[in-house]
Design a protein around this motif. Structure first.
Motif, mmCIF file in Angstrom:
data_model
loop_
_atom_site.group_PDB
_atom_site.id
_atom_site.type_symbol
_atom_site.label_atom_id
_atom_site.label_comp_id
_atom_site.label_asym_id
_atom_site.label_seq_id
_atom_site.Cartn_x
_atom_site.Cartn_y
_atom_site.Cartn_z
ATOM 1 N N PHE A 74 1.124 -1.325 -0.091
ATOM 2 C CA PHE A 74 0.041 0.070 -0.020
ATOM 3 C C PHE A 74 0.834 1.366 0.054
ATOM 4 C CE2 PHE A 74 -2.031 3.318 2.571
ATOM 5 C CZ PHE A 74 -3.307 3.767 1.331
ATOM 6 N N TYR A 75 0.389 1.452 -0.946
ATOM 7 C CA TYR A 75 1.728 2.725 -1.429
ATOM 8 C C TYR A 75 0.704 4.309 -1.541
ATOM 9 C CZ TYR A 75 5.338 5.815 -2.971
ATOM 10 O OH TYR A 75 6.151 6.594 -3.787
ATOM 11 N N SER A 76 0.338 5.143 -0.534
ATOM 12 C CA SER A 76 -0.999 6.343 -1.219
ATOM 13 C C SER A 76 0.546 7.815 -0.792
ATOM 14 C CB SER A 76 -1.379 6.175 -0.326
ATOM 15 O OG SER A 76 -2.448 7.421 -1.416
ATOM 16 N N PRO A 77 1.360 8.327 -1.859
ATOM 17 C CA PRO A 77 2.072 9.271 -1.625
ATOM 18 C C PRO A 77 1.780 10.259 -1.452
ATOM 19 C CG PRO A 77 3.085 8.675 -3.204
ATOM 20 C CD PRO A 77 1.931 7.997 -2.621
ATOM 21 N N THR A 78 1.023 10.886 -2.050
ATOM 22 C CA THR A 78 0.141 11.890 -2.142
ATOM 23 C C THR A 78 -0.138 12.760 -0.520
ATOM 24 O OG1 THR A 78 -1.704 11.160 -4.013
ATOM 25 C CG2 THR A 78 -1.844 13.387 -3.223
ATOM 26 N N GLU A 79 0.673 14.334 -0.860
ATOM 27 C CA GLU A 79 0.023 15.050 0.263
ATOM 28 C C GLU A 79 -1.768 15.788 -0.437
ATOM 29 O OE1 GLU A 79 2.914 18.204 1.103
ATOM 30 O OE2 GLU A 79 1.959 18.183 2.780
ATOM 31 N N ILE A 91 -6.873 2.098 1.107
ATOM 32 C CA ILE A 91 -6.608 2.348 2.235
ATOM 33 C C ILE A 91 -7.696 0.575 2.761
ATOM 34 C CG2 ILE A 91 -8.291 4.089 2.887
ATOM 35 C CD1 ILE A 91 -5.327 2.550 4.750
#
Lengths: 392, 392
Positions: free
Chosen positions: A6-11, A255
């Motif tokens: 799981f990778y959600s790097p958005t600010e 998520i």
């Protein structure tokens, strides 16, 4: 539970007036020559585009503009964007709009740095690199502001296809709920339906023992049940808008979907509707999703009972679980109707006689469908037929 | 809902045996000379450290080792780590362990690139840059694998202090639920308590209209109520371990806490207990959190009713809401007792006569407490006194 990354790097930059900070975030994430990508006139008329441009100017960031993104965004505009970016040496794509604009921006971002035809990515090729994308969201719906997904329609034949990659996740997304306050009730409801569908596509799974993502899914769904009618009744309700806007992101950055097989058949079935009739994606989902649920309900009655009791507050009928399950589906459809969504083909403007065309274009035998229940072409036709005659 | 930024760029690598991929992720995120930071003998004895080293060797990544992190990690080891990193030109910190190891690694990461004393960061100075940190998690508890937080204890005076910054969020975190299967029941329960406390500290807020984060909080809490007893009864239950492990991350990367004022007084009150008695943080929380709830319950009875009915399944008593609220707190304490946690000072090994010392060290008048209910020193003393005499 299944293994996953799981990778959600958005600010995420959330709140009132925060679109005025756009320039700062573009600069923070490396943009110096920016393509502002947008849709029709509303971003212009509302003054949003001017605010965004001003914030870019304040940071000394050069920009170019490409408007005209339509709902169900077309490949033709993506090609145009790719050309423009190459010609002007653009290094950052800024999407100002809803899911269609963001998806189109992602298509451009992937295409600019790829030697072949960007459509390859929508036919199964994996995106491994792309220009950075930033977003100013104007509609709560697609969740594209937090996802690596993009859906584009090939104008020739109105073929609607999707791609997904972490390389397409936006670097930042500005979410100002106030920007959604002027949205008509119909579009607001379409967005809410899309958000709920993004959760349901993850909720119905054959993977056992995923309590945490089950509960997170239910959290988003219950939030939508509470907030959507409030915002339909009172479009200027900031808090209801805010809850829906964040729920829309949570529903689709995955998520609520990790650790489990997902389905996405309803989205597939719907894409053919909006592909053929150019109707709103959310409206198509309102017609298809409950029909799909009715068709697959017997596959796992207890899972539908869980939805019915936990999300829709149905009393469990222990002598007849299927009755409980079907009551949950009925309440979902009733809810969709209550917020102004179509619930059958006629209300959507779709035609029963087109079902063979829809099934043909869907091409379910190419292995794209599966997840909860694998559908044959005949199954797909039956779901469309259920959707034809659906009533409250 | 309040405005907020949410940024959780960590790549989570979740599942069976995935620690063997550690080297690949270190390299992906730029590590070439790595400090492996760990605690006592368990990571060595279990063979975990060997697996991690092998994966680094396979990628040609050089490594150095610093073990010996204790629960309530000390500043002294952080200083030692900073020295070692500077001497050896280390560019990446890899924490292999639980919250204490990860927090210590973050302290080192911040300190190496800072000219002053790293303790400044634990006295209010903001961390703006740090060496990249990667994590292999061995205990589900602190959520430090997904957060930008770190808590360190100054050995002189056993002063426990926290810092937080997005710059401290790990680049990647490997979560293999199998690694937690050998944890004793007591440590497992301490971890579960910490996870629930991370949610409650966010749940109790004066911010109105945050349905989405309320529901997400409740999702994590209900998951913990289901999974913790299962894992206490059957330590090798992979799925229960997996649900708890992911819940622990979700509980603390702030996805369940955005858009709202938070509290964190229970953590503050507990830090003095584990600071003074060197007890497990989770055990201290089990004693403090319900006592804090009882003390602040009247501040917002309906919020406690929401917790009682939605999370603990209490029937709402509409003639006596406070009774409902208090029944929720009672069930929480009963749950903690059922998983083997202490519920009062005696069971924790704390002493009533130390309360003045605890209150003195807490220093609540320095402005650190607040959120849901601001506590005076006398309030803090009263909460400790409630915790002294708590019973089922």
């Amino acid at each position: 539970m299944n293994d996953f990354n799981f990778y959600s790097p958005t600010e995420f930059v959330f709140g009132r007036g925060r679109e005025c900070e756009t320039g700062r975030y573009v600069k923070k994430y490396g943009g110096s020559r920016v393509l502002i990508h947008f849709g029709g006139g509303s971003a212009v008329k509302s003054g949003l585009l001017d605010k965004v441009k001003k914030s870019l100017e304040e940071e000394g960031v050069a920009y170019f503009e490409l408007g005209g993104v339509k709902p169900n965004p077309r490949d033709t505009l993506v090609y145009e964007g790719i050309e423009l970016c190459r010609r002007e040496g653009i290094d950052f794509i800024l999407a100002v709009g809803g899911g269609s604009v963001i998806d189109s921006a992602k298509g451009i971002a992937a295409g600019v740095v790829y030697e072949g035809d960007f459509w390859d990515f929508y036919c199964g090729k994996k995106v491994v690199k792309a220009l950075p994308v930033g977003v100013v969201v104007t509609i709560s719906a697609a969740g594209s502001e937090g996802s690596g997904d993009s859906v584009i329609t090939k104008e020739e034949g109105m073929l609607k296809r999707a791609t997904g990659s972490d390389a397409l996740r936006p670097r930042f997304s500005v979410l100002d709920p106030e920007l959604t306050m002027t949205l008509p009730a119909y579009q607001t409801a379409c967005g809410a339906t899309d958000i709920m569908a993004h959760v349901f596509e993850r909720y119905f799974t054959n993977t056992k023992e995923v309590e945490i993502t089950d509960r997170l899914c239910e959290a988003v769904l219950m939030t939508m049940l509470r907030e959507t009618p409030r915002v339909i009744a009172d479009p200027k309700n900031y808090d209801a808008r805010a809850n829906i806007m964040w729920a829309g992101m949570v529903a689709h950055n995955n998520i609520v979907g990790v650790g489990r097989e997902q389905d996405w058949n309803s989205h597939g079935l719907e894409h053919e509707l909006s592909g053929l009739y150019d109707c709103a994606h959310g409206a198509g989902l309102a017609v298809i999703m409950p029909a799909w649920m009715e068709f697959v309900c017997k596959h796992d009655v207890m899972r539908f009972c869980q939805m019915a009791t936990r999300v829709f507050g149905v009393d469990m009928d222990f002598t007849d679980p299927e009755k409980t399950a079907r009551e949950g589906i009925r309440r979902f459809r009733t809810f969709l109707h209550s917020i102004g969504m179509p619930i059958n083909f006629a209300e959507l403007g779709a035609k029963e006689e087109d079902i063979p065309v829809l099934v043909e274009k869907l091409g379910v035998d190419d292995g794209r469908t599966g997840g909860f229940v694998h559908l044959s072409s005949e199954d797909a036709a039956e779901i469309y037929r259920i959707a034809v005659k659906a009533e409250l």
